[in-house]
Design a protein around this motif. Structure first.
Motif, PDB file in Angstrom:
ATOM      1  N   TYR A   1      45.676  37.030  39.931  1.00  0.00           N
ATOM      2  CA  TYR A   1      44.553  36.556  40.748  1.00  0.00           C
ATOM      3  C   TYR A   1      44.916  35.208  41.373  1.00  0.00           C
ATOM      4  O   TYR A   1      44.717  34.999  42.576  1.00  0.00           O
TER       5      TYR A   1
ATOM      6  N   ARG B   1      41.165  38.742  47.415  1.00  0.00           N
ATOM      7  CA  ARG B   1      39.710  38.660  47.503  1.00  0.00           C
ATOM      8  C   ARG B   1      39.273  38.545  48.966  1.00  0.00           C
ATOM      9  O   ARG B   1      40.030  38.103  49.818  1.00  0.00           O
TER      10      ARG B   1
ATOM     11  N   GLU C   1      35.686  37.599  49.512  1.00  0.00           N
ATOM     12  CA  GLU C   1      34.412  36.885  49.488  1.00  0.00           C
ATOM     13  C   GLU C   1      34.594  35.476  48.941  1.00  0.00           C
ATOM     14  O   GLU C   1      35.445  35.227  48.089  1.00  0.00           O
TER      15      GLU C   1
ATOM     16  N   THR D   1      33.249  32.407  46.619  1.00  0.00           N
ATOM     17  CA  THR D   1      32.492  32.297  45.381  1.00  0.00           C
ATOM     18  C   THR D   1      31.831  30.919  45.318  1.00  0.00           C
ATOM     19  O   THR D   1      32.251  29.979  46.001  1.00  0.00           O
TER      20      THR D   1
ATOM     21  N   ILE E   1      40.221  43.167  45.388  1.00  0.00           N
ATOM     22  CA  ILE E   1      38.916  43.148  44.736  1.00  0.00           C
ATOM     23  C   ILE E   1      37.917  43.807  45.674  1.00  0.00           C
ATOM     24  O   ILE E   1      37.781  43.407  46.835  1.00  0.00           O
TER      25      ILE E   1
ATOM     26  N   HIS F   1      33.869  39.366  42.507  1.00  0.00           N
ATOM     27  CA  HIS F   1      34.615  38.148  42.835  1.00  0.00           C
ATOM     28  C   HIS F   1      34.302  36.997  41.870  1.00  0.00           C
ATOM     29  O   HIS F   1      35.207  36.260  41.461  1.00  0.00           O
ATOM     30  N   HIS F   2      33.040  36.821  41.500  1.00  0.00           N
ATOM     31  CA  HIS F   2      32.702  35.728  40.588  1.00  0.00           C
ATOM     32  C   HIS F   2      33.254  35.984  39.186  1.00  0.00           C
ATOM     33  O   HIS F   2      33.736  35.053  38.523  1.00  0.00           O
TER      34      HIS F   2
ATOM     35  N   SER G   1      35.949  37.621  38.478  1.00  0.00           N
ATOM     36  CA  SER G   1      37.390  37.370  38.557  1.00  0.00           C
ATOM     37  C   SER G   1      37.684  35.874  38.525  1.00  0.00           C
ATOM     38  O   SER G   1      38.555  35.409  37.774  1.00  0.00           O
TER      39      SER G   1
ATOM     40  N   SER H   1      41.247  40.132  53.588  1.00  0.00           N
ATOM     41  CA  SER H   1      41.940  39.618  52.409  1.00  0.00           C
ATOM     42  C   SER H   1      43.355  39.175  52.741  1.00  0.00           C
ATOM     43  O   SER H   1      43.809  38.110  52.304  1.00  0.00           O
TER      44      SER H   1
ATOM     45  N   THR I   1      37.332  35.008  54.504  1.00  0.00           N
ATOM     46  CA  THR I   1      36.226  35.472  53.674  1.00  0.00           C
ATOM     47  C   THR I   1      35.083  35.962  54.551  1.00  0.00           C
ATOM     48  O   THR I   1      34.783  35.377  55.594  1.00  0.00           O
TER      49      THR I   1
END
Length: 413
Positions: free
Chosen positions: A113, A120, A122, A124, A206, A210-211, A213, A386, A391
């Motif tokens: 990650y 990702r 998005e 966070t 993902i 997301h949060h 992770s 991504s 985002t």
């Protein structure tokens, strides 16, 4: 390159899995939660809502500790058992529409990650990351996998096909009429093959979580800094995931509902809108966009189709071509004055499964003034966002499948 490992899941006993499995806590209405807590002593909601036992709302560190206590009680009562050796788990959901989702539950690396091998799309929120990190550290487990997706892989597909021909360890149907299946993979050769196939991939994406992770990564960094004997193989270096092929992913849009026209009359609003869009009044016709850069609008009992003017908007990257971004840049921010899509109380969202019929109903009853609909993002758009390290705007995608909590649990320490 991604490091995807088998792990020793903590699982409900076969006779109780249908009673334990629950949706996410937030997805229930208060009356639904209370009914399940009142009538089902085995629901996972008893673990994540420990204040129910004391008829009290409990939050923060006190709640975290009580969650851990309830979890330990379920283990002590042999409601949960842990597998003796690391396994991969094949999980299948067939929803009430007949859509099928099949993939592997496994442990993914927080280092992957960090190094963008797990990508990702998005943003966070730091506060939520820190809060959930502290929650994970206290309770010591993760009960809801992060949803990842991978390109088509013939070897993995063949394994899934062969495994799902056999009798599942778990098979249960929910009150939503979704049927869930779980198979356990223990054969060492199969485990090795699966791990090697994931290693051959450039990256994973993902889809949802997301949060979770980000919080798992933060916890891994914190515990690593406190462990002088850190090896990188400790449980906190990984987080639980459900990994499905791209073809199985279902991406829905979020429709937008706004409470007012920012002080404009209907006519003034439409005139400003004309600068960006070709507008057609569809009357009572239930209109849904047919291609990208078209939008559905419902205002004062009538549907409108909006077609973006080719000369009115400039595409500069993958993000600028997303319909959710176009809607924000051309209408929500400049005309309706909505800047903060996460926190502005004038805007609300409804996932596309509900359709514009839900939007129409809410506007007709007076809860909102205007609504907008669009087509969903496709998997290639999501991956491109991504890949370009961009985002999406908040509430751009509503992604299925949605897993139940408590079917497999990953212990962090």
């Amino acid at each position: 390159m991604p490091k995807i490992l088998p792990f020793q899941a903590v699982r409900p006993t076969r006779d109780k899995v249908s009673l334990i499995a629950s949706r996410s806590y937030q997805s229930y209405t208060q009356s639904e939660r209370e009914a399940r807590l009142d009538n089902n002593p085995f629901s996972f909601l008893h673990i994540v809502n420990p204040g129910y036992k004391y008829h009290k709302e409990i939050s923060g560190p006190e709640r975290f500790q009580l969650v851990r206590n309830r979890y330990q009680e379920f283990k002590e009562d042999d409601i949960f058992i842990q597998d003796k050796k690391p396994c991969y788990y094949v999980y299948r959901i067939i929803n009430r529409e007949g859509e099928q989702f099949t993939g592997f539950i496994a442990a993914a690396s927080v280092e992957d990650y960090k190094n963008n091998l797990i990508k990702r799309h998005e943003d966070t929120i730091s506060f939520r990351e820190e809060t959930f990190k502290d929650y994970l550290n206290t309770v010591g487990f993760n009960a809801e996998p992060v949803l990842l997706t991978h390109p088509e892989n013939n070897t993995l597909a063949k394994i899934l096909t062969e495994v799902t021909k056999t009798r599942a360890e778990f098979e249960f149907t929910t009150t939503y009429r979704d049927t869930h299946y779980l198979w356990i993979l223990e054969d060492e050769n199969v485990l090795k093959t699966i791990q090697e196939e994931f290693k051959k991939m450039n990256c994973l994406y993902i889809a949802d979580g997301h949060h979770r992770s980000a919080s798992s990564y933060l916890l891994g960094e914190e515990l690593k800094s406190k462990n002088e004997q850190h090896t990188g193989e400790e449980a906190y270096n990984f987080f639980m995931t459900y990994i499905i092929p791209e073809k199985d992913l279902r991406i829905h849009e979020f429709n937008r509902l706004i409470k007012d026209l920012n002080g404009l009359s209907k006519e003034e609003f439409l005139i400003q809108l004309d600068a960006y869009f070709r507008i057609e009044n569809r009357g009572l016709e239930y209109y849904r966009p047919k291609k990208k850069h078209q939008f559905s609008m419902y205002l004062e009992g009538e549907f409108y189709s909006l077609q973006l003017r080719k000369t009115a908007y400039q595409f500069t990257d993958a993000l600028s071509s997303l319909d959710a971004k176009i809607l924000y840049d051309t209408i929500l921010k400049p005309i309706l004055g909505i800047v903060d899509l996460r926190n502005d109380k004038r805007i609300d969202y409804s996932h596309g499964i509900n359709g514009m019929a839900y939007v129409k109903g809410k506007i007709d009853e007076g809860a909102y003034k205007i609504g907008f609909g669009m087509l969903p993002v496709n998997i290639q758009e999501m991956k491109q966002i991504s890949d370009e390290a961009l985002t999406m705007p908040p509430k751009t995608t509503y992604i299925q499948p949605k897993l139940r909590s408590g079917v497999t649990i990953y212990e962090l320490h």
